[in-house]
Write a protein that holds these residues in place. Structure first.
Motif, PDB file in Angstrom:
ATOM      1  N   VAL A  12     -11.401  50.622  50.599  1.00  0.00           N
ATOM      2  CA  VAL A  12     -11.196  51.680  48.851  1.00  0.00           C
ATOM      3  C   VAL A  12     -12.892  52.571  48.884  1.00  0.00           C
ATOM      4  CG1 VAL A  12     -11.372  49.340  48.028  1.00  0.00           C
ATOM      5  CG2 VAL A  12     -12.971  49.238  48.814  1.00  0.00           C
ATOM      6  N   SER A  13     -12.944  53.820  48.069  1.00  0.00           N
ATOM      7  CA  SER A  13     -13.417  54.379  48.053  1.00  0.00           C
ATOM      8  C   SER A  13     -14.572  53.771  46.670  1.00  0.00           C
ATOM      9  CB  SER A  13     -13.420  55.653  47.049  1.00  0.00           C
ATOM     10  OG  SER A  13     -12.449  55.201  45.301  1.00  0.00           O
ATOM     11  N   ALA A  14     -16.144  54.465  46.403  1.00  0.00           N
ATOM     12  CA  ALA A  14     -17.168  54.095  45.880  1.00  0.00           C
ATOM     13  C   ALA A  14     -16.648  53.462  44.908  1.00  0.00           C
ATOM     14  CB  ALA A  14     -18.254  54.898  46.082  1.00  0.00           C
ATOM     15  N   LYS A  15     -16.082  55.057  43.780  1.00  0.00           N
ATOM     16  CA  LYS A  15     -15.457  54.590  43.064  1.00  0.00           C
ATOM     17  C   LYS A  15     -14.467  53.777  41.810  1.00  0.00           C
ATOM     18  CE  LYS A  15     -13.501  58.510  39.033  1.00  0.00           C
ATOM     19  NZ  LYS A  15     -12.787  59.172  39.144  1.00  0.00           N
ATOM     20  N   ASP A  16     -13.458  53.385  42.862  1.00  0.00           N
ATOM     21  CA  ASP A  16     -12.394  51.825  43.361  1.00  0.00           C
ATOM     22  C   ASP A  16     -13.203  50.572  43.637  1.00  0.00           C
ATOM     23  OD1 ASP A  16     -10.363  53.494  43.189  1.00  0.00           O
ATOM     24  OD2 ASP A  16     -10.032  53.735  44.866  1.00  0.00           O
ATOM     25  N   TYR A  17     -14.321  50.894  44.659  1.00  0.00           N
ATOM     26  CA  TYR A  17     -15.758  49.965  44.506  1.00  0.00           C
ATOM     27  C   TYR A  17     -15.999  49.530  43.074  1.00  0.00           C
ATOM     28  CZ  TYR A  17     -19.387  47.113  45.649  1.00  0.00           C
ATOM     29  OH  TYR A  17     -20.214  45.883  45.711  1.00  0.00           O
ATOM     30  N   VAL A  18     -16.773  50.127  41.986  1.00  0.00           N
ATOM     31  CA  VAL A  18     -16.675  49.880  41.078  1.00  0.00           C
ATOM     32  C   VAL A  18     -16.700  49.597  40.268  1.00  0.00           C
ATOM     33  CG1 VAL A  18     -18.212  51.362  39.194  1.00  0.00           C
ATOM     34  CG2 VAL A  18     -19.323  51.454  41.510  1.00  0.00           C
ATOM     35  N   GLN A  19     -14.818  50.192  39.930  1.00  0.00           N
ATOM     36  CA  GLN A  19     -14.550  49.709  39.117  1.00  0.00           C
ATOM     37  C   GLN A  19     -13.785  48.307  39.395  1.00  0.00           C
ATOM     38  OE1 GLN A  19     -13.884  51.930  36.920  1.00  0.00           O
ATOM     39  NE2 GLN A  19     -11.304  49.969  35.849  1.00  0.00           N
ATOM     40  N   GLY A  20     -13.659  48.020  40.573  1.00  0.00           N
ATOM     41  CA  GLY A  20     -13.188  47.135  40.692  1.00  0.00           C
ATOM     42  C   GLY A  20     -14.134  46.027  40.660  1.00  0.00           C
ATOM     43  N   VAL A  21     -15.205  46.000  40.242  1.00  0.00           N
ATOM     44  CA  VAL A  21     -16.437  45.108  39.903  1.00  0.00           C
ATOM     45  C   VAL A  21     -16.310  44.458  38.562  1.00  0.00           C
ATOM     46  CG1 VAL A  21     -19.181  44.575  39.788  1.00  0.00           C
ATOM     47  CG2 VAL A  21     -17.930  45.263  41.998  1.00  0.00           C
ATOM     48  N   TYR A  22     -16.008  46.509  38.105  1.00  0.00           N
ATOM     49  CA  TYR A  22     -16.831  45.888  35.985  1.00  0.00           C
ATOM     50  C   TYR A  22     -15.150  45.186  35.470  1.00  0.00           C
ATOM     51  CZ  TYR A  22     -16.226  47.968  31.778  1.00  0.00           C
ATOM     52  OH  TYR A  22     -15.635  47.628  30.600  1.00  0.00           O
ATOM     53  N   GLU A  23     -13.633  45.904  36.291  1.00  0.00           N
ATOM     54  CA  GLU A  23     -12.691  44.550  35.539  1.00  0.00           C
ATOM     55  C   GLU A  23     -12.941  43.229  35.964  1.00  0.00           C
ATOM     56  OE1 GLU A  23      -9.687  46.636  37.577  1.00  0.00           O
ATOM     57  OE2 GLU A  23      -9.388  48.778  36.733  1.00  0.00           O
ATOM     58  N   THR A  24     -13.897  43.157  36.891  1.00  0.00           N
ATOM     59  CA  THR A  24     -13.827  41.310  37.173  1.00  0.00           C
ATOM     60  C   THR A  24     -15.148  40.371  35.870  1.00  0.00           C
ATOM     61  OG1 THR A  24     -13.663  41.743  39.488  1.00  0.00           O
ATOM     62  CG2 THR A  24     -14.715  39.894  38.768  1.00  0.00           C
ATOM     63  N   VAL A  25     -15.947  41.899  35.833  1.00  0.00           N
ATOM     64  CA  VAL A  25     -17.242  41.406  35.340  1.00  0.00           C
ATOM     65  C   VAL A  25     -15.861  40.763  33.444  1.00  0.00           C
ATOM     66  CG1 VAL A  25     -18.817  42.255  33.892  1.00  0.00           C
ATOM     67  CG2 VAL A  25     -18.880  42.195  35.527  1.00  0.00           C
TER      68      VAL A  25
END
Ligand code: NDP
Length: 459
Positions: A12-25
């Motif tokens: 995963v790219s950094a952007k996808d990682y960050v987006q994934g964490v946000y969606e989980t939140v």
């Protein structure tokens, strides 16, 4: 991501990682819009850091940071003057203790809920890191409304609140302070009740205390003064200053009053301030002594200002305060008080700088408007960090059983605000967003906490 497992950095790219964490939140904390907003603002600015340092992704730093270490919710029963039993809800979020004891204020306001407390606690972690002091992030409060309550009711409620909270706090574990609706009076009652329950004299358990029993000189002034010191650094970078400027300050509480005082000392004219009912416009400059007496001593409404200053005008409702033309706007009341429309109006009227004295007073859309218009923008976690910084100095003085003079604390505060400004500017530049202090403050605050968490292992 359906749970908080870390991702394979190769995939995963950094952007996808960050987006994934946000969606989980968002998924795990439904209906907590303020918390989502605070997380989104910070996570988005961390993409370049994650891209440069995959170790944060590999060690699940973001997943751990967005989850509080502990969230405590409790019943606060109390009896009003009519003998009726009331029940409020108390909160304490202990968000992150990587770099020191949990530290953050208590808010008494009817709007308080889990989302508000979590947004404030999350922000506090980064803010406290930015101060350079060894303090972690926490926040708390209750949906109790102090407005219209008698002295006795405020005292009984506050004692009941502390009876439960006292089980979770201590000078080396968690050190609350004031926030909206919690000033010297409430801190005094809380300290008295804590002392009564625990015995001894653990002065360092609360900050914002009265000067008679362990408070620090300049703590009352610190958030407002600090915000003005921070904005002054931003202005200096463009060859500007407060001198001769027109300023609008929202609110008329602790932060607002001392922001007004310092701005005026630096040569500004503050033409408006407000409370939760409306705002006053005084073209000759707000008379601070009247505001202080009305709000700090008599606990009255700001509307009464015009009775003493007939040339001033009172307007019902808060939003239109941002339609007043000004060079510098200091939102010092509450979250989301400047929306996109207000931001556009400020820009159209030629505003040069915004300094966020309150926590998250600008919506994400409003921040975009300011940044795109190249308005100097001092985000809350940097601009209003002076209060908690001096709270940490209060803890230091309590440990030493010693008190510094006003000018010693004020000088330290000034130096801290300059450092926060410099560190935010440098971080923004290093990670490819020169001049963007939102990104700079988020990154500078993040790095110290993240690297400490790495040092401590997966806990
Ligand atoms: P106070 O309770 O002393 O003052 C708050 C002021 O804002 C009052 O004038 C109040 O009006 C007004 N206000 C509160 N809620 C609203 C609302 N929903 N709409 C419009 N106006 C409102 O609080 P502080 O000055 O301590 O805190 C102000 C802000 O600064 C908060 O965001 C707080 O989190 C932040 N902050 C405070 C720090 C501190 O050291 N005190 C440190 C860092 C940040 P009214 O009188 O009608 O209630």
């Amino acid at each position: 991501m359906s749970n908080l497992q870390t991702l394979n950095p190769q995939e995963v790219s950094a952007k996808d990682y960050v987006q994934g964490v946000y969606e989980t939140v968002v998924k795990r904390n439904p209906h907590e819009s303020e918390f989502h907003q605070a997380v989104k603002e910070i996570l988005e600015s961390l993409v370049p850091v994650i891209a440069k340092h995959p170790k944060y992704m590999e060690n699940g730093i973001l997943e751990r940071m967005v989850e509080p270490e502990r969230m405590i919710t409790f019943r606060v029963p109390w009896v009003d003057d009519q003998g009726i039993v009331n029940v409020n809800r108390g909160f304490r979020v202990q968000f992150n203790s990587a770099i020191g004891p949990f530290k953050g204020g208590l808010r008494f306001h009817p709007s308080v809920n889990a989302s508000i407390i979590k947004f404030l606690g999350f922000e506090q972690t980064f803010k406290n890191s930015l101060t350079g002091q060894p303090i972690g992030g926490g926040k708390g409060g209750s949906d109790f409304d102090p407005k219209g309550k008698s002295e006795g009711e405020v005292m009984r409620f506050t004692q009941s609140f502390m009876t439960e909270l006292s089980k979770y706090i201590g000078p080396d574990t968690d050190v609350p302070a004031g926030d909206i609706g919690v000033g010297a009076r409430e801190i005094g009652y809380m300290f008295g009740q804590y002392k009564r329950i625990r015995g001894g004299n653990e002065a360092g358990v609360l900050t914002g205390k009265g000067l008679l029993y362990g408070g620090s000189l300049a703590r009352t002034e610190a958030t407002g003064y600090g915000a003005v010191y921070f904005v002054n650094e931003m202005l200096k970078s463009k060859g500007l200053s407060f001198d001769g400027s027109t300023v609008v300050v929202s609110g008329s509480g602790n932060v607002s009053i001392y922001a007004i005082q310092k701005a005026v000392q630096l040569g500004a004219k503050v033409v408006a301030c407000s409370d939760s009912n409306g705002y006053v416009y005084d073209k000759d400059g707000i008379n601070l002594e009247t505001v202080r007496r009305l709000k700090e001593v008599e606990r009255k409404r700001i509307s009464e200002y015009v009775n003493e200053h007939p040339d001033a005008v009172y307007f019902e409702g808060c939003q239109n305060i941002w339609t007043i033309p000004c060079d510098i706007a200091l939102p010092c009341a509450t979250q989301n008080e400047i929306d996109e429309t207000s931001a556009k109006r400020l820009v159209a009227n030629g505003v040069l700088a915004i300094g966020e004295g309150a926590n998250m007073p600008s919506t994400l859309e409003a921040i975009d408007v300011f940044l795109q218009a190249d308005v100097l923008f001092g985000p809350a976690k940097a601009a209003n960090a002076g209060g908690v910084a001096v709270s940490a100095l209060e803890m230091a003085q309590n440990s030493m059983r010693y008190s510094w003079a006003f000018h010693e604390v004020d000088d330290k505060l000034h130096e801290i605000m300059k450092n926060i400004y410099r560190n935010s500017v440098n971080a923004a530049e290093e990670y490819g967003h020169p001049g963007n202090l939102v990104v700079g403050a988020n990154i500078a605050g993040f790095l110290k906490v993240a690297d400490t968490m790495l040092a401590h292992g997966i806990i």
